[in-house]
Design a protein around this motif. Sequence first.
Motif, PDB file in Angstrom:
ATOM      1  N   VAL A 186     -10.527   5.491  13.690  1.00 40.37           N
ATOM      2  CA  VAL A 186     -11.157   5.844  14.963  1.00 40.37           C
ATOM      3  C   VAL A 186     -10.449   7.074  15.515  1.00 40.37           C
ATOM      4  N   VAL A 187     -11.222   8.075  15.871  1.00 42.09           N
ATOM      5  CA  VAL A 187     -10.684   9.270  16.525  1.00 42.09           C
ATOM      6  C   VAL A 187     -11.378   9.419  17.867  1.00 42.09           C
ATOM      7  N   MET A 188     -10.569   9.585  18.912  1.00 43.57           N
ATOM      8  CA  MET A 188     -11.092   9.794  20.258  1.00 43.57           C
ATOM      9  C   MET A 188     -10.605  11.139  20.769  1.00 43.57           C
ATOM     10  N   ALA A 189     -11.486  11.860  21.426  1.00 42.34           N
ATOM     11  CA  ALA A 189     -11.109  13.142  22.001  1.00 42.34           C
ATOM     12  C   ALA A 189     -11.716  13.264  23.392  1.00 42.34           C
ATOM     13  N   ARG A 190     -10.921  13.766  24.323  1.00 42.52           N
ATOM     14  CA  ARG A 190     -11.458  14.086  25.657  1.00 42.52           C
ATOM     15  C   ARG A 190     -11.697  15.580  25.731  1.00 42.52           C
ATOM     16  N   VAL A 191     -12.892  15.940  26.160  1.00 43.26           N
ATOM     17  CA  VAL A 191     -13.245  17.343  26.364  1.00 43.26           C
ATOM     18  C   VAL A 191     -13.801  17.452  27.776  1.00 43.26           C
ATOM     19  N   SER A 192     -12.976  17.927  28.720  1.00 44.17           N
ATOM     20  CA  SER A 192     -13.368  17.972  30.130  1.00 44.17           C
ATOM     21  C   SER A 192     -13.780  16.575  30.585  1.00 44.17           C
ATOM     22  N   ASN A 193     -15.043  16.409  31.017  1.00 40.21           N
ATOM     23  CA  ASN A 193     -15.479  15.097  31.508  1.00 40.21           C
ATOM     24  C   ASN A 193     -16.219  14.278  30.452  1.00 40.21           C
ATOM     25  N   ALA A 194     -16.063  14.655  29.183  1.00 37.00           N
ATOM     26  CA  ALA A 194     -16.745  13.945  28.092  1.00 37.00           C
ATOM     27  C   ALA A 194     -15.732  13.324  27.141  1.00 37.00           C
TER      28      ALA A 194
END
Length: 237
Positions: A186-194
């Motif tokens: 599982v890879v999670m990334a935050r990009v601004s508000n997403a």
Amino acid sequence: MRSLPLPLALSARLSPVVVLACVGWTMAGDPAPPADAAHQSAGQNPAGSSGASSSDSAGSPGSSGSGDASSAPATKTYASAPAPCTGVPVASVKSLVPGAKTAGKEIPSTDPSLRRTCSWNALDGYNYRWLDVSYEISASDQAATKQFQQRVGEKSGGGAVPGIGDSGYSVVNLTTEDKQQTREGVVMARVSNALVVVTYSGSDFESKKAPATDEINKGAIKAAKAAVAALQNSKSG
């Protein structure tokens, strides 16, 4: 072609997708493997979680400046989730999920403007692979940061992934049911508000072994980087 018995847990999860043939994947949401697994590749502590000793928290989520958060204007770079089935290039889909329909299958969502997920799966010989890409839109960067940190806390044992969005994290788990191994990254990334959440899993139904940790982890990160780039390219205004 002869049929192979599947582990009960895997059968329930894949049902009715696997009888040594590739059919549609019907999973909704992020699969959450048991925490008793052997993991992971990066070898770092969870990004944003307590006790992170020497981990490189690339783009570690921070709080927004000074003052009361309620009085600060909310930052909302992304107003809606982009089309998830275009989040991973066709060549990458073919590489990660051999034999899958490259168009993917979008999973129904209660609110497509806030969450959209696409799934690819295929059985190539005895090797099964599935890939999910989800986009989740929060009301603000702060809300997305909180959600990211909460998710990282729920999937401990992984490590920070540099150079993917504002914050990135990956974890790989191994599970065994009825002597059949399954490895899931599982890879999670935050990009601004997403938030971009990628799940990549595999099993070999002949050897009953799972793919190597490195293969799953690198595959999940590759898909996540592509999905983040697609999100950034979708930004309008």
